[in-house]
Scaffold this motif. Sequence first.
Motif, mmCIF file in Angstrom:
data_model
loop_
_atom_site.group_PDB
_atom_site.id
_atom_site.type_symbol
_atom_site.label_atom_id
_atom_site.label_comp_id
_atom_site.label_asym_id
_atom_site.label_seq_id
_atom_site.Cartn_x
_atom_site.Cartn_y
_atom_site.Cartn_z
ATOM 1 N N PRO A 236 47.033 57.020 46.708
ATOM 2 C CA PRO A 236 46.368 58.544 48.088
ATOM 3 C C PRO A 236 45.291 58.553 47.877
ATOM 4 C CG PRO A 236 47.551 59.506 45.860
ATOM 5 C CD PRO A 236 48.017 58.016 46.303
ATOM 6 N N LEU A 237 44.219 58.755 49.408
ATOM 7 C CA LEU A 237 43.059 58.944 49.075
ATOM 8 C C LEU A 237 42.339 60.542 49.500
ATOM 9 C CD1 LEU A 237 41.346 55.819 51.458
ATOM 10 C CD2 LEU A 237 41.849 55.976 48.997
ATOM 11 N N ARG A 238 42.183 61.240 48.447
ATOM 12 C CA ARG A 238 42.288 62.338 48.465
ATOM 13 C C ARG A 238 41.556 63.070 48.833
ATOM 14 N NH1 ARG A 238 45.756 61.086 43.689
ATOM 15 N NH2 ARG A 238 47.879 62.074 44.123
ATOM 16 N N SER A 239 40.551 62.383 48.803
ATOM 17 C CA SER A 239 38.828 62.975 49.325
ATOM 18 C C SER A 239 37.644 61.679 49.801
ATOM 19 C CB SER A 239 37.732 62.935 47.510
ATOM 20 O OG SER A 239 37.874 61.860 47.304
ATOM 21 N N LEU A 240 37.310 62.326 50.650
ATOM 22 C CA LEU A 240 35.845 61.164 51.548
ATOM 23 C C LEU A 240 35.269 61.051 50.835
ATOM 24 C CD1 LEU A 240 35.086 60.732 54.578
ATOM 25 C CD2 LEU A 240 33.686 62.294 53.712
ATOM 26 N N ARG A 241 34.727 61.257 49.438
ATOM 27 C CA ARG A 241 34.321 59.917 48.117
ATOM 28 C C ARG A 241 35.302 58.654 48.056
ATOM 29 N NH1 ARG A 241 32.370 62.042 42.365
ATOM 30 N NH2 ARG A 241 31.195 63.158 43.891
ATOM 31 N N VAL B 236 35.197 56.373 51.054
ATOM 32 C CA VAL B 236 34.650 55.890 51.311
ATOM 33 C C VAL B 236 34.730 54.230 50.383
ATOM 34 C CG1 VAL B 236 32.214 55.414 50.375
ATOM 35 C CG2 VAL B 236 32.597 57.616 52.168
ATOM 36 N N ALA B 237 34.708 54.985 49.106
ATOM 37 C CA ALA B 237 35.433 53.624 48.094
ATOM 38 C C ALA B 237 36.003 52.440 48.530
ATOM 39 C CB ALA B 237 35.785 54.404 46.709
ATOM 40 N N PHE B 238 37.487 53.115 49.262
ATOM 41 C CA PHE B 238 38.488 52.048 49.333
ATOM 42 C C PHE B 238 38.067 51.588 50.561
ATOM 43 C CE2 PHE B 238 41.733 51.036 52.863
ATOM 44 C CZ PHE B 238 42.574 50.538 51.717
ATOM 45 N N ASN B 239 37.285 51.860 51.658
ATOM 46 C CA ASN B 239 36.858 51.157 52.731
ATOM 47 C C ASN B 239 35.336 49.599 52.714
ATOM 48 O OD1 ASN B 239 38.470 52.081 54.689
ATOM 49 N ND2 ASN B 239 37.115 53.986 55.216
ATOM 50 N N VAL B 240 34.281 50.741 51.366
ATOM 51 C CA VAL B 240 33.740 49.846 50.894
ATOM 52 C C VAL B 240 34.080 48.738 50.128
ATOM 53 C CG1 VAL B 240 31.647 48.915 49.317
ATOM 54 C CG2 VAL B 240 31.517 51.226 50.388
ATOM 55 N N ARG B 241 35.378 48.592 49.637
ATOM 56 C CA ARG B 241 36.240 47.299 48.819
ATOM 57 C C ARG B 241 36.788 46.785 49.792
ATOM 58 N NH1 ARG B 241 39.063 47.981 42.792
ATOM 59 N NH2 ARG B 241 39.099 45.361 42.531
ATOM 60 N N VAL B 242 37.430 47.225 50.986
ATOM 61 C CA VAL B 242 38.249 46.553 51.797
ATOM 62 C C VAL B 242 36.871 45.787 53.003
ATOM 63 C CG1 VAL B 242 38.909 46.259 53.947
ATOM 64 C CG2 VAL B 242 40.200 48.260 52.631
ATOM 65 N N PHE B 243 36.180 45.949 53.323
ATOM 66 C CA PHE B 243 34.500 45.639 53.627
ATOM 67 C C PHE B 243 34.128 44.117 52.803
ATOM 68 C CE2 PHE B 243 34.557 49.130 56.773
ATOM 69 C CZ PHE B 243 35.273 48.535 58.002
ATOM 70 N N GLN C 106 30.106 51.667 41.108
ATOM 71 C CA GLN C 106 30.647 53.015 41.345
ATOM 72 C C GLN C 106 31.038 54.002 42.208
ATOM 73 O OE1 GLN C 106 26.663 54.543 39.276
ATOM 74 N NE2 GLN C 106 27.967 54.188 37.227
ATOM 75 N N VAL C 107 30.065 53.565 43.437
ATOM 76 C CA VAL C 107 31.030 53.318 44.594
ATOM 77 C C VAL C 107 32.653 53.517 44.760
ATOM 78 C CG1 VAL C 107 30.642 53.262 47.520
ATOM 79 C CG2 VAL C 107 29.011 53.810 45.813
ATOM 80 N N GLU C 108 32.786 52.352 44.760
ATOM 81 C CA GLU C 108 33.928 51.595 44.658
ATOM 82 C C GLU C 108 35.113 52.230 43.762
ATOM 83 O OE1 GLU C 108 34.381 47.124 44.733
ATOM 84 O OE2 GLU C 108 32.824 47.085 46.523
ATOM 85 N N ARG C 109 34.370 53.222 43.193
ATOM 86 C CA ARG C 109 35.706 53.476 41.917
ATOM 87 C C ARG C 109 35.879 54.827 42.490
ATOM 88 N NH1 ARG C 109 33.667 53.331 36.831
ATOM 89 N NH2 ARG C 109 31.802 51.808 37.580
ATOM 90 N N ALA C 110 34.941 55.630 42.783
ATOM 91 C CA ALA C 110 34.454 56.962 43.636
ATOM 92 C C ALA C 110 33.743 58.042 42.238
ATOM 93 C CB ALA C 110 35.621 57.224 44.181
#
Length: 91
Positions: A13-18, A21-28, A52-56
């Motif tokens: 589950p994605l609980r925060s906007l951070r 962003v982490a999820f979407n950066v990795r997907v793209f 670090q971005v991808e791990r939030a």
Amino acid sequence: MPPPLKGPDHSKPLRSLREVVAFNVRVFRVEKGLSQERLGFAADLDRTFVSQVERATVNVSVDNIEKLAESLEVDPSLLLVRPVPIDASPG
């Protein structure tokens, strides 16, 4: 030959906007076939920062969201959109 790129965990589950962003950066990034190192180079960011971005684990700035989006060739707003959960149950 390097191992295939691993996409994000769709069951988490994605609980925060951070985390969004982490999820979407990795997907793209995976869709583009880029390693974290190549994305970091293209965005003029360190590979460890991309990780670090991808791990939030880091609060990414708007400027860096813009750099990542440009390097991923997507509109920056797409990195902020909560993905629709994948429903594992049939119809």
